[in-house]
Design an enzyme around this catalytic site. Structure first.
Site, PDB file in Angstrom:
ATOM      1  CG  ASP A  65      -1.642  -0.874   0.831  1.00 18.14           C
ATOM      2  OD1 ASP A  65      -2.597  -1.465   0.140  1.00 18.14           O
ATOM      3  OD2 ASP A  65      -3.298  -0.152   2.294  1.00 18.14           O
ATOM      4  CE1 TYR A  67       6.283   3.769   4.066  1.00 22.29           C
ATOM      5  CE2 TYR A  67       6.821   5.252   2.289  1.00 22.29           C
ATOM      6  CZ  TYR A  67       6.780   4.019   3.411  1.00 22.29           C
ATOM      7  OH  TYR A  67       8.601   3.362   3.212  1.00 22.29           O
ATOM      8  CG  PHE A  78       9.645   0.408   0.513  1.00 25.36           C
ATOM      9  CD1 PHE A  78       9.707  -0.095   1.286  1.00 25.36           C
ATOM     10  CD2 PHE A  78       9.802  -0.850  -0.795  1.00 25.36           C
ATOM     11  CE1 PHE A  78       8.993  -1.433   1.846  1.00 25.36           C
ATOM     12  CE2 PHE A  78       8.900  -1.666  -0.519  1.00 25.36           C
ATOM     13  CZ  PHE A  78       8.756  -2.281   0.832  1.00 25.36           C
ATOM     14  CG  HIS A 187       7.681  -5.932   4.310  1.00 25.82           C
ATOM     15  ND1 HIS A 187       7.928  -5.129   5.309  1.00 25.82           N
ATOM     16  CD2 HIS A 187       7.189  -5.593   2.966  1.00 25.82           C
ATOM     17  CE1 HIS A 187       7.652  -4.112   4.724  1.00 25.82           C
ATOM     18  NE2 HIS A 187       6.942  -4.267   3.188  1.00 25.82           N
TER      19      HIS A 187
END
Length: 220
Positions: A65, A67, A78, A187
């Site tokens: 998704d 932020y 990211f 992750h």
């Protein structure tokens, strides 16, 4: 349907834009922008494609998704806008780059410079409600991005796919591993980074692969 997206991607995806699910998705997203606080800003939804053209594509990094905090999302997974505090996952990404390649951690968490070098920073879902993670999942974005990954796999070769975490690794089945280089690990989130993201050396391994294929390396 006239979607504002960079031309090389538009050509690849034009059949997708005409499908019913995508038309429904567009209506949903438009109404959300009218009635809710949605990230990223509307003109940044396809930012990842605007910076990284299909002809120049070398690496795909998959996120989930955007932020959902104010001012963070800039359309690249990211990545955050200049001047915004780096989120914890991005801090761990920069830590690993420092350990792997000896590079200093940059001041800004804006990854546009990566995208300009041929890295597609792709979230599976391209929009989200403020303070509500996952709020735009299962509305059609994942159908669109899955189709995109398949098309990249079919039409390109020697692309490096970085699949971090269980969600991204589910996308492996969309990729032809005999044509492309797939790197997987935990992750970079603080909840899982110590289980194999930190120390994965994906950044040097990516450059070693590109070097072998006579493709210009990434300046991480």
């Amino acid at each position: 349907m006239n979607i504002k997206i960079e031309d090389s991607w538009k050509k690849l995806l034009e059949d997708e834009f005409e499908k019913d699910y995508f038309k429904n998705l567009v209506e949903f997203v438009k109404s959300e922008y009218k009635t809710q606080s949605i990230y990223p800003p509307g003109n940044k939804i396809f930012n990842a494609f605007d910076f990284c053209h299909l002809d120049n594509l070398k690496v795909v990094i998959l996120g989930q998704d955007p932020y959902h905090g104010k001012g963070q999302a800039n359309g690249l997974c990211f990545s955050v806008r200049n001047g915004i505090k780096k989120p914890p996952s991005l801090v761990n990404i920069f830590k690993e780059i420092k350990d792997d390649l000896g590079l200093e951690i940059p001041e800004s968490g804006n990854l546009e410079r990566w995208a300009k070098q041929g890295i597609l920073l792709l979230n599976a879902t391209l929009t989200v409600r403020a303070s509500s993670p996952g709020s735009h999942q299962n509305k059609g974005w994942e159908i669109f991005t899955d189709s995109l990954i398949k098309k990249i796999s079919e039409q390109k070769k020697d692309i490096v796919f970085l699949l971090w975490g269980a969600y991204a690794q589910k996308k492996e089945e969309l990729i032809n591993s005999s044509k492309h280089y797939i790197l997987k690990s935990a992750h970079p989130s603080p909840f899982s980074a110590h289980r194999g993201f930190l120390g994965n050396k994906h950044f040097s391994m990516t450059n070693d692969f590109l070097n072998k294929k006579n493709i210009e390396k990434i300046s991480w």
